[in-house]
Design a protein around this motif. Structure first.
Motif, PDB file in Angstrom:
ATOM      1  N   PRO A  26       0.812  -1.195   0.002  1.00  0.00           N
ATOM      2  CA  PRO A  26       0.186  -0.186  -0.191  1.00  0.00           C
ATOM      3  C   PRO A  26       0.962   1.361  -0.120  1.00  0.00           C
ATOM      4  O   PRO A  26       0.377   2.190  -0.520  1.00  0.00           O
ATOM      5  CB  PRO A  26      -0.890   0.011   1.244  1.00  0.00           C
ATOM      6  CG  PRO A  26      -0.918  -1.497   1.489  1.00  0.00           C
ATOM      7  CD  PRO A  26       0.276  -2.233   1.036  1.00  0.00           C
ATOM      8  N   SER A  27       2.162   1.386   0.540  1.00  0.00           N
ATOM      9  CA  SER A  27       3.075   2.475   0.417  1.00  0.00           C
ATOM     10  C   SER A  27       3.522   2.973  -1.028  1.00  0.00           C
ATOM     11  O   SER A  27       3.416   4.096  -1.092  1.00  0.00           O
ATOM     12  CB  SER A  27       4.191   2.214   1.259  1.00  0.00           C
ATOM     13  OG  SER A  27       5.048   1.328   0.602  1.00  0.00           O
ATOM     14  N   GLY A  28       3.111   2.051  -1.778  1.00  0.00           N
ATOM     15  CA  GLY A  28       3.343   2.462  -3.182  1.00  0.00           C
ATOM     16  C   GLY A  28       2.276   2.684  -4.082  1.00  0.00           C
ATOM     17  O   GLY A  28       2.088   3.543  -5.144  1.00  0.00           O
ATOM     18  N   MET A  29       1.028   2.653  -3.356  1.00  0.00           N
ATOM     19  CA  MET A  29      -0.299   3.087  -3.790  1.00  0.00           C
ATOM     20  C   MET A  29      -1.046   4.092  -3.325  1.00  0.00           C
ATOM     21  O   MET A  29      -1.778   5.017  -4.003  1.00  0.00           O
ATOM     22  CB  MET A  29      -1.496   1.683  -3.685  1.00  0.00           C
ATOM     23  CG  MET A  29      -0.806   0.331  -4.150  1.00  0.00           C
ATOM     24  SD  MET A  29      -2.209  -0.963  -3.831  1.00  0.00           S
ATOM     25  CE  MET A  29      -3.513  -0.452  -4.738  1.00  0.00           C
ATOM     26  N   ILE A  30      -0.786   4.422  -1.953  1.00  0.00           N
ATOM     27  CA  ILE A  30      -1.470   5.378  -1.261  1.00  0.00           C
ATOM     28  C   ILE A  30      -1.059   6.989  -1.682  1.00  0.00           C
ATOM     29  O   ILE A  30      -2.409   7.731  -1.977  1.00  0.00           O
ATOM     30  CB  ILE A  30      -1.170   5.198   0.036  1.00  0.00           C
ATOM     31  CG1 ILE A  30      -2.158   6.207   0.997  1.00  0.00           C
ATOM     32  CG2 ILE A  30       0.262   5.860   0.371  1.00  0.00           C
ATOM     33  CD1 ILE A  30      -3.717   5.701   1.106  1.00  0.00           C
ATOM     34  N   SER A  31      -0.279   7.156  -2.162  1.00  0.00           N
ATOM     35  CA  SER A  31       0.021   8.541  -2.594  1.00  0.00           C
ATOM     36  C   SER A  31      -0.728   9.048  -3.949  1.00  0.00           C
ATOM     37  O   SER A  31      -1.559   9.974  -4.004  1.00  0.00           O
ATOM     38  CB  SER A  31       1.621   8.861  -2.884  1.00  0.00           C
ATOM     39  OG  SER A  31       2.241   8.896  -1.790  1.00  0.00           O
ATOM     40  N   LEU A  32      -0.655   8.401  -4.953  1.00  0.00           N
ATOM     41  CA  LEU A  32      -1.523   8.409  -6.125  1.00  0.00           C
ATOM     42  C   LEU A  32      -2.978   8.037  -6.007  1.00  0.00           C
ATOM     43  O   LEU A  32      -3.724   8.982  -6.411  1.00  0.00           O
ATOM     44  CB  LEU A  32      -1.113   7.479  -7.225  1.00  0.00           C
ATOM     45  CG  LEU A  32       0.379   7.864  -7.837  1.00  0.00           C
ATOM     46  CD1 LEU A  32       0.931   6.841  -8.962  1.00  0.00           C
ATOM     47  CD2 LEU A  32       0.254   9.208  -8.731  1.00  0.00           C
TER      48      LEU A  32
END
Length: 402
Positions: A26-32
């Motif tokens: 999720p850390s790679g998904m949350i920003s976008l």
């Protein structure tokens, strides 16, 4: 590669690596995901950026604090509570139309409750393998995390733009719960008990390696954030070239990490490996608008990325007591978050002033600064050519009856 095959046969290694990668996905998904969702709700990129900034501030503040909590209350209780709170905050953002100040507060809460999985797993590693394998395991960890930064943004962007931004955030929350549960329930997490640190909060930063690695992380990750901004500015947000060039960067990092796993780590290793990143970054200036050249240049830069990170992680492990490892990695993660924010901000101003080439110049300046600092202060890193990367054992005085 024989070293990694040996690691894969070690009981628990494959399971804990797969579990932690899923928990961290999720850390790679949350920003976008948050950026697209809040912009759709408010029709304002400013509001979306403010929510993201609050989330990043929360993560930076919480990193060393929640990591230290694991030594006080145990990994499973801390990770369980934070995972539930994090998923709840994301779910509320996804499902409830709220005013911007409330969204900012929820973003801050999500940042503060981000589970310190990265600190936890890097604390577990020294107890999972023998000392001879530890350096290779840190190299493997630094390499495989690139899979998150390749696959996660693609998945969340597809869901948010092609299906629904609400669904995208609900998937983030679901993966956080599922991946978190897998990691928390892994036998290795239950078997490792972090001793309660007897030193005061923040004292671990007095260790030269921890302070040096935290500072380098600001420049190191800041450089990556700047070059990513430059690539997006070059080809546009929807340009397929952006994804391909960034994938080449990640592929180079994965290749370099896997190829360097068996190379001994000396005090000069960080500077040398960062030198490879400097070389590749500098090559971007030759043809800044050619996607094939940029892909080649950043593939070369990537060859030094994971190997340099692996040395910093292993050096940190070897320089602190076992009870201090989680907090040390928490501070390092905070430095990287600060670097990502500073790199993106500096690149944005540079793009506004001089176009995409300005972002590449910012990236080169930051990574060159990191390489110079690593060279000047190379004695701050331990020599691991003739010793392992295991943490210093915790000792205490024992009463003696006379």
């Amino acid at each position: 590669m024989a070293t990694f095959r040996e690691l894969a046969r070690t009981p628990g290694v494959a399971r804990i690596i797969a579990a932690q990668l899923t928990a961290r996905f999720p850390s790679g998904m949350i920003s976008l995901g948050v950026l697209i969702h809040v912009e759709h709700m408010t029709h304002s990129y400013g509001a979306a950026g403010t929510v993201l900034a609050a989330m990043s501030i929360g993560q930076a503040i919480a990193g060393p604090i929640t990591s230290r909590w694991m030594g006080r209350w145990g990994m499973r209780p801390v990770l369980s509570a934070l995972t539930l709170l994090y998923a709840a905050a994301i779910t509320v953002i996804a499902l409830t139309p709220l005013p911007v100040p409330v969204l900012v507060a929820l973003g801050l809460l999500a940042g503060l409750s981000t589970p310190p999985v990265q600190s936890a797993v890097r604390t577990i590693y020294p107890k999972l393998v023998n000392s001879r394998q530890l350096g290779a395991l840190y190299s493997l960890d630094a390499s495989l995390q690139e899979l998150i930064w390749v696959a996660a943004p693609v998945l969340v962007t597809f869901l948010a733009l092609q299906v629904s931004s609400v669904l995208a955030l609900l998937v983030v929350a679901a993966v956080a719960l599922a991946g978190g549960a897998w990691f928390i329930l892994s036998p290795e997490v239950g078997r490792v008990r972090i001793p309660r640190s007897r030193s005061s909060f923040g004292k671990v930063l007095r260790k030269p390696t921890v302070l040096l690695t935290t500072g380098l992380g600001v420049l190191f990750i800041g450089s990556t954030a700047a070059v990513e901004a430059g690539i997006v500015a070059t080809f546009g947000e929807g340009g397929v070239e952006s994804g391909l060039v960034l994938a080449a960067y990640a592929l180079g990092s994965l290749t370099g990490g896997l190829g360097s796993g068996g190379i001994p780590m000396s005090p000069w290793s960080v500077a040398r490996r960062l030198g490879i990143v400097v070389l590749g970054s500098a090559l971007t200036l030759v043809m800044v608008a050619n996607p094939f050249w940029l892909a080649l240049a950043l593939f070369i830069a990537g060859l030094g990325f994971a190997p340099a990170l692996a040395v910093m992680l292993a050096g940190t492990s070897a320089s602190v007591k076992f009870s201090e490892t989680a907090e040390a990695y928490g501070w390092i993660n905070t430095g990287q978050l600060i670097g990502a924010a500073l790199g993106s901000m500096a690149a944005g101003f540079a793009i506004d002033g001089g176009g995409p080439v300005g972002a590449y110049l910012v990236s080169i300046a930051m990574i060159a600064g990191a390489a110079i600092i690593a060279a000047v202060f190379h004695r701050g890193f331990p020599d691991l050519r003739h010793r392992d990367a295991s943490p210093i054992p915790d000792t205490e005085q024992l009463p003696i009856i006379t």
